[in-house]
Design a protein around this motif. Structure first.
Motif, PDB file in Angstrom:
ATOM      1  N   ILE A 232       0.835  -1.206   0.000  1.00 35.05           N
ATOM      2  CA  ILE A 232       0.000   0.000   0.000  1.00 35.05           C
ATOM      3  C   ILE A 232       0.869   1.255   0.000  1.00 35.05           C
ATOM      4  O   ILE A 232       0.516   2.281  -0.597  1.00 35.05           O
ATOM      5  CB  ILE A 232      -0.976   0.009   1.211  1.00 35.05           C
ATOM      6  CG1 ILE A 232      -1.950   1.169   1.123  1.00 35.05           C
ATOM      7  CG2 ILE A 232      -0.228   0.031   2.518  1.00 35.05           C
ATOM      8  CD1 ILE A 232      -2.937   1.047   0.002  1.00 35.05           C
ATOM      9  N   ALA A 233       2.061   1.164   0.597  1.00 35.76           N
ATOM     10  CA  ALA A 233       2.980   2.310   0.581  1.00 35.76           C
ATOM     11  C   ALA A 233       3.458   2.591  -0.843  1.00 35.76           C
ATOM     12  O   ALA A 233       3.522   3.763  -1.273  1.00 35.76           O
ATOM     13  CB  ALA A 233       4.157   2.054   1.505  1.00 35.76           C
ATOM     14  N   ALA A 234       3.796   1.515  -1.578  1.00 35.35           N
ATOM     15  CA  ALA A 234       4.236   1.692  -2.967  1.00 35.35           C
ATOM     16  C   ALA A 234       3.087   2.196  -3.833  1.00 35.35           C
ATOM     17  O   ALA A 234       3.282   3.052  -4.720  1.00 35.35           O
ATOM     18  CB  ALA A 234       4.774   0.373  -3.497  1.00 35.35           C
ATOM     19  N   LEU A 235       1.878   1.674  -3.578  1.00 35.29           N
ATOM     20  CA  LEU A 235       0.714   2.109  -4.354  1.00 35.29           C
ATOM     21  C   LEU A 235       0.403   3.585  -4.086  1.00 35.29           C
ATOM     22  O   LEU A 235       0.057   4.337  -5.016  1.00 35.29           O
ATOM     23  CB  LEU A 235      -0.494   1.241  -3.997  1.00 35.29           C
ATOM     24  CG  LEU A 235      -1.803   1.579  -4.700  1.00 35.29           C
ATOM     25  CD1 LEU A 235      -1.678   1.365  -6.207  1.00 35.29           C
ATOM     26  CD2 LEU A 235      -2.941   0.732  -4.131  1.00 35.29           C
ATOM     27  N   PHE A 236       0.529   4.007  -2.849  1.00 37.51           N
ATOM     28  CA  PHE A 236       0.227   5.392  -2.469  1.00 37.51           C
ATOM     29  C   PHE A 236       1.066   6.370  -3.286  1.00 37.51           C
ATOM     30  O   PHE A 236       0.593   7.452  -3.671  1.00 37.51           O
ATOM     31  CB  PHE A 236       0.482   5.574  -0.973  1.00 37.51           C
ATOM     32  CG  PHE A 236       0.120   6.916  -0.431  1.00 37.51           C
ATOM     33  CD1 PHE A 236      -1.176   7.187  -0.005  1.00 37.51           C
ATOM     34  CD2 PHE A 236       1.084   7.934  -0.342  1.00 37.51           C
ATOM     35  CE1 PHE A 236      -1.508   8.443   0.497  1.00 37.51           C
ATOM     36  CE2 PHE A 236       0.754   9.184   0.159  1.00 37.51           C
ATOM     37  CZ  PHE A 236      -0.545   9.449   0.582  1.00 37.51           C
ATOM     38  N   ASP A 237       2.319   5.986  -3.553  1.00 37.78           N
ATOM     39  CA  ASP A 237       3.208   6.867  -4.304  1.00 37.78           C
ATOM     40  C   ASP A 237       2.849   6.932  -5.787  1.00 37.78           C
ATOM     41  O   ASP A 237       3.257   7.890  -6.475  1.00 37.78           O
ATOM     42  CB  ASP A 237       4.654   6.404  -4.154  1.00 37.78           C
ATOM     43  CG  ASP A 237       5.186   6.612  -2.741  1.00 37.78           C
ATOM     44  OD1 ASP A 237       4.650   7.494  -2.026  1.00 37.78           O
ATOM     45  OD2 ASP A 237       6.124   5.884  -2.343  1.00 37.78           O
ATOM     46  N   GLN A 238       2.119   5.951  -6.302  1.00 38.61           N
ATOM     47  CA  GLN A 238       1.789   5.921  -7.734  1.00 38.61           C
ATOM     48  C   GLN A 238       0.432   6.538  -8.051  1.00 38.61           C
ATOM     49  O   GLN A 238       0.237   7.115  -9.137  1.00 38.61           O
ATOM     50  CB  GLN A 238       1.805   4.470  -8.229  1.00 38.61           C
ATOM     51  CG  GLN A 238       3.159   3.788  -8.112  1.00 38.61           C
ATOM     52  CD  GLN A 238       3.104   2.331  -8.549  1.00 38.61           C
ATOM     53  OE1 GLN A 238       2.660   2.023  -9.654  1.00 38.61           O
ATOM     54  NE2 GLN A 238       3.552   1.428  -7.669  1.00 38.61           N
ATOM     55  N   VAL A 239      -0.517   6.395  -7.132  1.00 39.91           N
ATOM     56  CA  VAL A 239      -1.876   6.879  -7.395  1.00 39.91           C
ATOM     57  C   VAL A 239      -1.927   8.397  -7.289  1.00 39.91           C
ATOM     58  O   VAL A 239      -1.302   9.001  -6.390  1.00 39.91           O
ATOM     59  CB  VAL A 239      -2.874   6.234  -6.407  1.00 39.91           C
ATOM     60  CG1 VAL A 239      -4.265   6.848  -6.561  1.00 39.91           C
ATOM     61  CG2 VAL A 239      -2.921   4.740  -6.640  1.00 39.91           C
TER      62      VAL A 239
END
Length: 301
Positions: free
Chosen positions: A285-292
């Motif tokens: 979710i941390a990696a996703l947060f940076d992409q969205v």
């Protein structure tokens, strides 16, 4: 007359003498014959002891018992093993895999069964009852007897019908395979969230970039379904309504957001959210947060 009587008397005397001599074991020798000893006759046998006709027949010699060195009728070395009434079938080879097994071989088995359409979960590396049921179904499909164990024949049939699994297939990011994407997820930048598979898939123009397990709200506070957009993001958000942390929050419908949940990470699906989409893998979710980005689509179906 006197002369004739005398001759008759002499003959009678001689006859009597001959009888006496025979009884004594002697024979009368003719005049002038060479004198030689005559063997004495065997002692007379009383009439009662005389042998009968059957006694005079020579008895057959008794057959001697066969000695240890005598050859039997059939040489022993020519005899084969005694045939068994019910021959024992050969023991079946041990199975390759069975319930209770763990490891990479089990993970590959599950991935191949999933390719063959007989396993609807992701590989876990543990051979439990679900895996055993899937193996039995596959065995029956290929004409083998039903059974939850993997034999050589089972493995050969499975590898002949499947390919070598990829690393993503062996080590998926979700506990359950993501559902087929909703058609609305096939274009643009989308958080595609499935309540059926309980997964979130991050997609761009139909291509899956990452996926993760999620859980939803309870019956009293259900997660809304439909098409939404990310309204704002808050990396270290804290809910004032429920006084609980909501890190990596990405809001999409009022107070509902996609965010990390420590409770989900600890307790799994035993709990529920207050309507948010909980993620239990903090790194993902941390990696996703940076992409969205705000404005990206959110499809909940």
């Amino acid at each position: 007359m006197a002369h004739g009587s005398t001759g008759t008397g002499v003959r009678a005397v001689c006859a009597a003498a001959a009888v006496v001599l025979l009884g004594a074991g002697c024979t009368v020798q003719p005049a002038g014959a060479e004198s030689r000893p005559v063997p004495s006759a065997p002692p007379s046998v009383p009439p009662s002891a005389a042998p009968s006709v059957t006694d005079t027949t020579p008895a057959a010699s008794p057959t001697p018992p066969p000695s240890a060195s005598a050859s039997p009728a059939e040489p022993e070395e020519r005899k084969g093993p005694e045939p068994s009434a019910t021959p024992t079938p050969p023991a079946a080879p041990p199975p390759i895999l069975a319930e209770g097994a763990r490891g990479e071989k089990v993970r590959e088995l599950q991935a191949r069964l999933r390719q063959a359409g007989h396993f609807d979960l992701v590989p876990t590396g543990y051979y439990g009852t679900i895996t055993a049921a899937s193996v039995s179904a596959f065995r029956q499909r290929v004409g083998l007897p039903a059974g939850g164990q993997v034999t050589d024949a089972t493995w050969n049939a499975l590898t002949a019908r499947t390919r070598t699994p990829t690393r993503q297939e062996l080590y998926p990011s979700t506990t359950r395979p993501p559902a087929d994407p909703d058609p609305r997820c096939l274009t643009g930048r989308v958080l595609c969230i499935s309540k059926e598979s309980r997964t979130l898939t991050w997609m761009i123009d139909g291509r899956v970039l990452s996926a993760m397990d999620v859980r939803f709200g309870s019956e009293l506070t259900p997660t809304r379904e439909g098409a939404f957009r990310v309204t704002f993001k808050s990396r270290h958000h804290h809910s004032t309504l429920y006084d609980t942390p909501m890190p990596y929050a990405m809001f999409f419908s009022g107070g509902q957001a996609v965010h990390y949940s420590a409770d989900f990470a600890a307790n799994g699906y035993d709990g529920a959210s207050h309507g948010c989409v909980n993620v239990r893998d903090e790194a993902r979710i941390a990696a996703l947060f940076d992409q969205v980005r705000p404005g990206d689509k959110v499809i909940v179906h």
